[in-house]
Scaffold this active site. Sequence first.
Site, PDB file in Angstrom:
ATOM      1  N   ASP A  96       0.844  -1.191   0.000  1.00  0.00           N
ATOM      2  CA  ASP A  96       0.000   0.000   0.000  1.00  0.00           C
ATOM      3  C   ASP A  96       0.882   1.244   0.000  1.00  0.00           C
ATOM      4  O   ASP A  96       2.102   1.141  -0.038  1.00  0.00           O
ATOM      5  CB  ASP A  96      -1.020  -0.022   1.155  1.00  0.00           C
ATOM      6  N   ASP A 259      -5.438  -6.139   8.865  1.00  0.00           N
ATOM      7  CA  ASP A 259      -4.024  -6.017   9.189  1.00  0.00           C
ATOM      8  C   ASP A 259      -3.911  -5.127  10.413  1.00  0.00           C
ATOM      9  O   ASP A 259      -4.856  -4.428  10.759  1.00  0.00           O
ATOM     10  CB  ASP A 259      -3.246  -5.403   8.017  1.00  0.00           C
ATOM     11  N   CYS A 380       3.526 -20.853  27.731  1.00  0.00           N
ATOM     12  CA  CYS A 380       3.376 -20.552  26.304  1.00  0.00           C
ATOM     13  C   CYS A 380       4.245 -21.499  25.476  1.00  0.00           C
ATOM     14  O   CYS A 380       5.381 -21.783  25.826  1.00  0.00           O
ATOM     15  CB  CYS A 380       3.765 -19.109  26.011  1.00  0.00           C
ATOM     16  N   CYS A 382       5.160 -20.922  22.311  1.00  0.00           N
ATOM     17  CA  CYS A 382       5.808 -20.281  21.152  1.00  0.00           C
ATOM     18  C   CYS A 382       7.328 -20.350  21.283  1.00  0.00           C
ATOM     19  O   CYS A 382       7.864 -20.511  22.370  1.00  0.00           O
ATOM     20  CB  CYS A 382       5.328 -18.832  20.984  1.00  0.00           C
ATOM     21  N   CYS A 385       9.052 -17.756  23.843  1.00  0.00           N
ATOM     22  CA  CYS A 385       8.972 -18.073  25.276  1.00  0.00           C
ATOM     23  C   CYS A 385       9.795 -19.312  25.602  1.00  0.00           C
ATOM     24  O   CYS A 385      10.438 -19.383  26.645  1.00  0.00           O
ATOM     25  CB  CYS A 385       7.527 -18.281  25.699  1.00  0.00           C
ATOM     26  N   HIS A 407       5.786 -12.653  20.096  1.00  0.00           N
ATOM     27  CA  HIS A 407       4.951 -13.599  20.843  1.00  0.00           C
ATOM     28  C   HIS A 407       3.489 -13.153  20.777  1.00  0.00           C
ATOM     29  O   HIS A 407       2.600 -13.963  20.533  1.00  0.00           O
ATOM     30  CB  HIS A 407       5.433 -13.699  22.301  1.00  0.00           C
TER      31      HIS A 407
HETATM   32 ZN   LIG Z   1       5.156 -17.070  23.805  1.00  0.00          ZN
END
Ligand SMILES: [Zn+2]
Lengths: 428, 385
Positions: A96, A259, A380, A382, A385, A407
């Site tokens: 954009d 977004d 968590c 992810c 973490c 995260h």
């Molecule tokens: Zn995490």
Amino acid sequence: MKFFFPDSQDLVDPSFDFETERRAELRVRQRDDLYAHEVFRSRAYDGLLVSKGIVDGYGQVGSRYTIGQKHRLLRNGVKEFLRIDKVPYPLEVMGDCGAFTYVKEKVPPYTADEVINFYSDCRFDYGLSVDHVILSYQPDWDLKGAKPPDEVKDRQALTLSLAEEFWTRCKARKEGFIPIGVAQGWSPKSYAHAVKELQAMGYSYIALGGMVPLKTAEVLASLEKIAEVRKPKTRLHLLGVTRLDHMNAFATLGVASIDGTSPLRQAFKDASDNYYTLSRTYSAIRIPQVEGNAKLQKKISSGVIRQETARKLEKAALSAMAAFNNGKLDIDAAVEALTEYEELCAESTPKEKKASAAKSRQSRADVYREVLSDQPWKKCGCEVCRSIGHHVILFRGAERNRRRGFHNVWVFYRKLRSELGLRLEDAA
Amino acid sequence: MAKTRELRLPALQVKQGPKRMLYVFSVDGKLVHRFSTISRVRRDEEGELRGYQRPEVLSHIDEIKRFIEGPSPMIPNAVVLAFNSSVHFDPAGSEFHPEGYSRPGTLRIPFEEDMLDEDKPAFVVDGQQRLAAVRDSSLDSFPLSVVAFITDDVSEQTDQFILVNSTKPLAKGLVYELLPNTESRLPSSLLKKRFPSQLLNILNAKRHSPFRGLIQTPTNPSGIIKDNSILRMLENSLNEGVLYRFRSDDGAGGAIDPMVTILCAYWGAVSDVFPEAWAKPPKKSRLMHGAGILSMGLLMDTIADRYRNRIHLKRELFAQDLTPLKEVCRWTDGFWDLGPGQKLKWNEIENTPSDIKQLSAYLLDKYKELVWDANHPSERRARGG
Ligand SMILES: [Zn+2]
């Protein structure tokens, strides 16, 4: 529904050592750094949004790209530059103009052809028409007899004529990306009008601009009005809107994609909601760097605070967190170390402020006690973490803060999918 | 009351003038903080200025720390301390050596465990970052050489502090020129310049280099291109362009020969295509100016990327791609036609970020239009604007 993550060169340095806080000395920015899609093995978004305004910089808003980076982007294309061609799942890229960078100008600084050249050189999947943001939302101007000011009407008319030119030029040039028309408005009716016009030009993918400051109810009101004119095939994109609470309603009203950067930015901009989990948010724990904290640094160089004291308390807070994380220190001792340093950072000389300082200390201590007893980073899954542990909860320096932002984006994507009743593997 | 201890150190007393004595000794850097303090600048209750030292700079300390924790550290320059009159020197003999102006003896420094800063017998006049690095380092000890004088006069300490800290730093250009001959651990800001400086030296010296003798450095003052322009061009390409392909994984260096070959081929082609603008001082040719070197450097990376599958990039190939640009370049006279309402006289291009940005965007745009797109009829697009 797809989530596009706006890029503004948010990367983390994999060589950063959290214990010594040193990094590889010859690391090259961007090339040796990692994007969120390189940090996580599973998806954190469906695609990226890249703004011409961020790449070029405009007026006072400096570019996030160095001149060398910008030209490499134009030479090799956005997918190679962002290294999304190396990710095991497909990611799309939307381009954009970054209308907020030139919102103060009378007219947008780009021609349709310039923007098309940018999309084409960078080989985007989607390209948004040139638009001009309208910053006033006034549903009252929909009432009979109300007269919206010329300025907002002019901006909408300009955005529509630029969209028409964009569409014609794209078709004439046989560009490979999918053109998206941008609708700007100031009320439900005016947004519906813009969408109708854009559909008449040929657009079947339409982005709604200027909705970032709107309340969720106002977004919904506009979407409902748009629904009255929207053709069944027309897909909508909400620019910069990441409200999780009404995603199902948005989807029903034709929103196919969104977004937004707020999951990232909240990690280090928000006063309290810094760390996302699926069920709630937590405050990050503030251990600012003695160096790099302008307020503290000023007090040190003027001699109000001793540098040795500040360093000692900073170190104590950091090691208290490490010891707590390993189960070698109890909550009270950890909170004590954290608040002692924080108090020094916040210290204001006049004595009358002492009372309020004590009060805020108490509330900070409560906030910290809560996050320390829940230890959400241990739960968590992810990559951030799991690899940096308690450092993710520390509000300290870009390397920790941005990883916490990553995260959050990862968690946000999971929340979005579950809100919509979609499995993670499903294509939107 | 804590027990007073005394540190006894072998020292040399140096007679620098009829009334001036200096003391030279060495001591474990880890110990210095126990008997000396930093006189931090601050205002007292009455608003009077006290002290003279700035705060420590953590990043600088960390650089020194990395260095002394390294394989073979050496800190030859001495820390400077100012003692108060509680410190005494006992000479071993009475005579000053006539050649050395010095006599050996023992320096006695009284101190207490955990004494307050203001009671400590020494102030650090110079070397606080070095001392902090030794204090914070993982080493058990690290001896430092110290030069000290004895005075109870704070203004004398301040004088010395200003004197030792107002020496002129080395000129950047000279530092860069010396860099390629260094092997030890350098501060990271210099480390990043070491390899580009090495390339620069080769380009400036190599027999067939188009830059031979043209780059201005402290040892080549007659050169016409600023060394900094070349360094920035090289760094750009090492980070973002064709030289990156030959960079070593750790970024400390790379394959020098192919880098130099490509640089010589490209800039040789530039000198072939723009002979009237090459090797003239920047006042007469903007090609030799920072803006010209940097934007043409970006063009080198672009052309190299167009032929990214070829192993050898020959001078003729670069020249062939540069030739169509001859008609749109105004290095030595005329006007740059940078777009509607954007005419710039040839010598109005300055070495500023915005001019570099504008000029390089223009050159790359023209290159795309006249060369890249023009030679691929199938990919040809109607480019407006
Ligand atoms: Zn995490």
